[in-house]
Design a protein around this motif. Structure first.
Motif, PDB file in Angstrom:
ATOM      1  N   GLY A 186       7.086   9.102 -14.119  1.00 43.06           N
ATOM      2  CA  GLY A 186       7.767   7.912 -14.605  1.00 43.06           C
ATOM      3  C   GLY A 186       8.068   6.897 -13.519  1.00 43.06           C
ATOM      4  N   HIS A 187       7.472   7.070 -12.346  1.00 43.12           N
ATOM      5  CA  HIS A 187       7.749   6.162 -11.233  1.00 43.12           C
ATOM      6  C   HIS A 187       6.469   5.494 -10.739  1.00 43.12           C
ATOM      7  CE1 HIS A 187      12.010   7.155 -10.417  1.00 43.12           C
ATOM      8  NE2 HIS A 187      11.687   8.304 -11.011  1.00 43.12           N
ATOM      9  N   ARG A 188       6.641   4.294 -10.165  1.00 46.33           N
ATOM     10  CA  ARG A 188       5.523   3.557  -9.578  1.00 46.33           C
ATOM     11  C   ARG A 188       5.303   4.075  -8.156  1.00 46.33           C
ATOM     12  NH1 ARG A 188       5.903  -2.749 -10.305  1.00 46.33           N
ATOM     13  NH2 ARG A 188       7.722  -2.452  -8.954  1.00 46.33           N
ATOM     14  N   ILE A 189       4.047   4.391  -7.834  1.00 46.51           N
ATOM     15  CA  ILE A 189       3.743   5.048  -6.556  1.00 46.51           C
ATOM     16  C   ILE A 189       2.664   4.293  -5.804  1.00 46.51           C
ATOM     17  CG2 ILE A 189       2.816   7.157  -5.489  1.00 46.51           C
ATOM     18  CD1 ILE A 189       4.143   8.722  -7.746  1.00 46.51           C
ATOM     19  N   ALA A 190       2.898   4.109  -4.511  1.00 47.43           N
ATOM     20  CA  ALA A 190       1.886   3.564  -3.595  1.00 47.43           C
ATOM     21  C   ALA A 190       1.452   4.695  -2.675  1.00 47.43           C
ATOM     22  CB  ALA A 190       2.468   2.422  -2.770  1.00 47.43           C
ATOM     23  N   VAL A 191       0.163   4.820  -2.451  1.00 44.52           N
ATOM     24  CA  VAL A 191      -0.344   5.889  -1.590  1.00 44.52           C
ATOM     25  C   VAL A 191      -1.157   5.293  -0.443  1.00 44.52           C
ATOM     26  CG1 VAL A 191      -0.430   7.585  -3.451  1.00 44.52           C
ATOM     27  CG2 VAL A 191      -2.469   6.209  -2.944  1.00 44.52           C
ATOM     28  N   SER A 192      -1.202   6.039   0.627  1.00 42.15           N
ATOM     29  CA  SER A 192      -2.062   5.693   1.753  1.00 42.15           C
ATOM     30  C   SER A 192      -3.374   6.439   1.604  1.00 42.15           C
ATOM     31  CB  SER A 192      -1.389   6.073   3.067  1.00 42.15           C
ATOM     32  OG  SER A 192      -2.325   6.083   4.130  1.00 42.15           O
ATOM     33  N   THR A 193      -4.468   5.760   1.889  1.00 45.08           N
ATOM     34  CA  THR A 193      -5.781   6.409   1.832  1.00 45.08           C
ATOM     35  C   THR A 193      -6.232   6.854   3.214  1.00 45.08           C
ATOM     36  OG1 THR A 193      -6.854   4.239   2.006  1.00 45.08           O
ATOM     37  CG2 THR A 193      -6.512   5.124  -0.209  1.00 45.08           C
ATOM     38  N   SER A 194      -5.269   7.064   4.130  1.00 44.46           N
ATOM     39  CA  SER A 194      -5.591   7.505   5.484  1.00 44.46           C
ATOM     40  C   SER A 194      -5.999   8.967   5.472  1.00 44.46           C
ATOM     41  CB  SER A 194      -4.382   7.320   6.401  1.00 44.46           C
ATOM     42  OG  SER A 194      -3.352   8.220   6.036  1.00 44.46           O
ATOM     43  N   ALA A 195      -6.250   9.502   6.696  1.00 42.47           N
ATOM     44  CA  ALA A 195      -6.759  10.871   6.810  1.00 42.47           C
ATOM     45  C   ALA A 195      -5.803  11.904   6.240  1.00 42.47           C
ATOM     46  CB  ALA A 195      -7.045  11.179   8.285  1.00 42.47           C
ATOM     47  N   GLU A 221       1.204   2.163   7.342  1.00 42.05           N
ATOM     48  CA  GLU A 221       2.201   1.108   7.493  1.00 42.05           C
ATOM     49  C   GLU A 221       2.357   0.294   6.210  1.00 42.05           C
ATOM     50  OE1 GLU A 221       0.579   1.958  11.616  1.00 42.05           O
ATOM     51  OE2 GLU A 221      -0.217   1.776   9.580  1.00 42.05           O
ATOM     52  N   ALA A 222       1.244   0.033   5.524  1.00 44.13           N
ATOM     53  CA  ALA A 222       1.309  -0.748   4.287  1.00 44.13           C
ATOM     54  C   ALA A 222       2.037   0.022   3.191  1.00 44.13           C
ATOM     55  CB  ALA A 222      -0.098  -1.126   3.833  1.00 44.13           C
ATOM     56  N   ALA A 223       1.748   1.317   3.075  1.00 38.74           N
ATOM     57  CA  ALA A 223       2.426   2.134   2.068  1.00 38.74           C
ATOM     58  C   ALA A 223       3.927   2.202   2.330  1.00 38.74           C
ATOM     59  CB  ALA A 223       1.813   3.541   2.052  1.00 38.74           C
ATOM     60  N   ILE A 224       4.297   2.367   3.603  1.00 34.83           N
ATOM     61  CA  ILE A 224       5.718   2.399   3.964  1.00 34.83           C
ATOM     62  C   ILE A 224       6.362   1.047   3.668  1.00 34.83           C
ATOM     63  CG2 ILE A 224       7.344   2.607   5.879  1.00 34.83           C
ATOM     64  CD1 ILE A 224       5.402   4.613   7.138  1.00 34.83           C
ATOM     65  N   GLY A 225       5.632  -0.040   3.965  1.00 35.74           N
ATOM     66  CA  GLY A 225       6.161  -1.375   3.709  1.00 35.74           C
ATOM     67  C   GLY A 225       6.490  -1.600   2.246  1.00 35.74           C
ATOM     68  N   THR A 226       5.636  -1.120   1.339  1.00 36.38           N
ATOM     69  CA  THR A 226       5.912  -1.297  -0.093  1.00 36.38           C
ATOM     70  C   THR A 226       7.144  -0.498  -0.501  1.00 36.38           C
ATOM     71  OG1 THR A 226       4.425   0.528  -0.714  1.00 36.38           O
ATOM     72  CG2 THR A 226       3.473  -1.679  -0.606  1.00 36.38           C
ATOM     73  N   ALA A 227       7.298   0.693   0.081  1.00 35.00           N
ATOM     74  CA  ALA A 227       8.477   1.498  -0.237  1.00 35.00           C
ATOM     75  C   ALA A 227       9.748   0.834   0.278  1.00 35.00           C
ATOM     76  CB  ALA A 227       8.321   2.899   0.355  1.00 35.00           C
ATOM     77  N   LYS A 228       9.718   0.349   1.519  1.00 33.15           N
ATOM     78  CA  LYS A 228      10.897  -0.320   2.089  1.00 33.15           C
ATOM     79  C   LYS A 228      11.273  -1.564   1.287  1.00 33.15           C
ATOM     80  CE  LYS A 228      11.220  -0.998   6.479  1.00 33.15           C
ATOM     81  NZ  LYS A 228      10.881  -1.369   7.873  1.00 33.15           N
ATOM     82  N   GLY A 232       8.144   0.650  -4.898  1.00 40.37           N
ATOM     83  CA  GLY A 232       7.834   1.945  -5.485  1.00 40.37           C
ATOM     84  C   GLY A 232       8.064   3.065  -4.489  1.00 40.37           C
ATOM     85  N   LEU A 233       7.553   4.245  -4.808  1.00 40.06           N
ATOM     86  CA  LEU A 233       7.677   5.411  -3.946  1.00 40.06           C
ATOM     87  C   LEU A 233       6.377   5.636  -3.178  1.00 40.06           C
ATOM     88  CD1 LEU A 233       9.370   7.953  -6.414  1.00 40.06           C
ATOM     89  CD2 LEU A 233      10.430   6.214  -4.965  1.00 40.06           C
TER      90      LEU A 233
END
Length: 296
Positions: A186-195, A221-228, A232-233
């Protein structure tokens, strides 16, 4: 043939991947470098290098032999330094590798402290989010996150990192805090496609969940930026949000469901034969990383 000199030439060719560059650096002619390598291959009875019009690469036998050459040359250099009373003052170049963000945050300060302590040393860093072949890249010391394959290298555990799910306080005020992994649907999630990223998130007790991310970011850094920003998570390694955690810009959720942490090791190939420059750096790195509360 001067075996010691031939080994020096071979090790330098392996490092530079160029006969011409080796000749320039060692103040030799290119034909002299070629003859030395050919004589060494004849003596050993094995092909050490594959040379094309564009590059020079180690063969499998060459990769094994260059590791031995570097160890032997380091032993000789250290014996000479010891005879000259120079054990306490390492000199030369030290090459280190680490994951990109970890390297910038935690390894680079150790390297600069090391260079300040030993002014005759210079350094080279290779911070990449991919496995680095220590031998082929001419690396002296590596910092690795995760479980290690059996390599025969010396590995010293210095800490551990957790995979954590996090978001901004403002996001949780608006959307609520997930109480179980199932609540993530039920939450919006951003993920990193790094290694380090995977669409399958694992939790304690061998629980698994495939995440349908609303946003895929090609950098951590981009994924963390969206969370900050409260969008989303995201899920990352906990050291990567250390400053944001301290500042209160981000908070961790579902900590009780985290899978076991990943170990951090300082790794080097020479073992007890490591030269003084490597031993000095490893001693400093082990001390500083074990002191770091974010990594323990």
């Amino acid at each position: 043939m001067d075996r010691w000199q031939a080994m020096r030439i071979f090790a330098k060719v392996a490092e530079t991947e160029s006969f011409a560059e080796t000749a320039r650096l060692m103040h030799m002619s290119a034909p002299a470098v070629t003859r030395a390598i050919a004589a060494l291959e004849d003596l050993i009875g094995a092909r050490l290098l594959v040379r094309t019009t564009r590059s020079v690469k180690l063969t499998e036998a060459g990769a094994r032999y260059v590791a031995d050459c570097r160890r032997i040359l380091a032993d000789i250099a250290e014996a000479e330094a010891g005879a000259a009373g120079s054990y306490a003052s390492p000199a030369g170049t030290l090459a280190i590798t680490a994951p990109s963000m970890f390297g910038h945050m935690h390894v680079l300060p150790i390297m600069t402290e090391y260079l300040d302590t030993y002014p005759k040393m210079s350094g080279r860093t290779l911070f990449l989010d991919r496995p680095v072949n220590i031998i082929e890249e001419g690396i002296d010391v590596a910092v690795r996150i995760g479980h290690l394959a059996d390599s025969g290298f010396t590995a010293i555990k210095v800490g551990s990192v957790r995979r954590v799910i996090c978001g901004a306080p403002a996001y949780f005020e608006k959307h609520g805090v997930p109480a179980t992994p199932a609540d993530l649907k039920g939450h919006r999630i951003a993920v990193s496609t790094s290694a380090w990223a995977s669409p399958e998130w694992r939790f304690a007790g061998d629980q698994r969940m495939t995440i349908d991310a609303a946003l895929q970011c090609n950098t951590v850094e981009a994924a963390i930026g969206t969370a900050k920003a409260g969008w989303g998570l995201t899920r990352i390694l906990h050291y990567q949000i250390g400053p944001a955690l301290v500042a209160g810009d981000i908070q961790i959720v579902l900590a009780d469901f985290e899978e076991p942490p990943l170990p951090i090791h300082v790794l080097h190939p020479e073992g007890r034969h490591a030269p003084a420059k490597v031993r000095a750096f490893v001693d400093l790195a082990v001390t500083r990383l074990r002191e770091n509360r974010l990594l323990n």
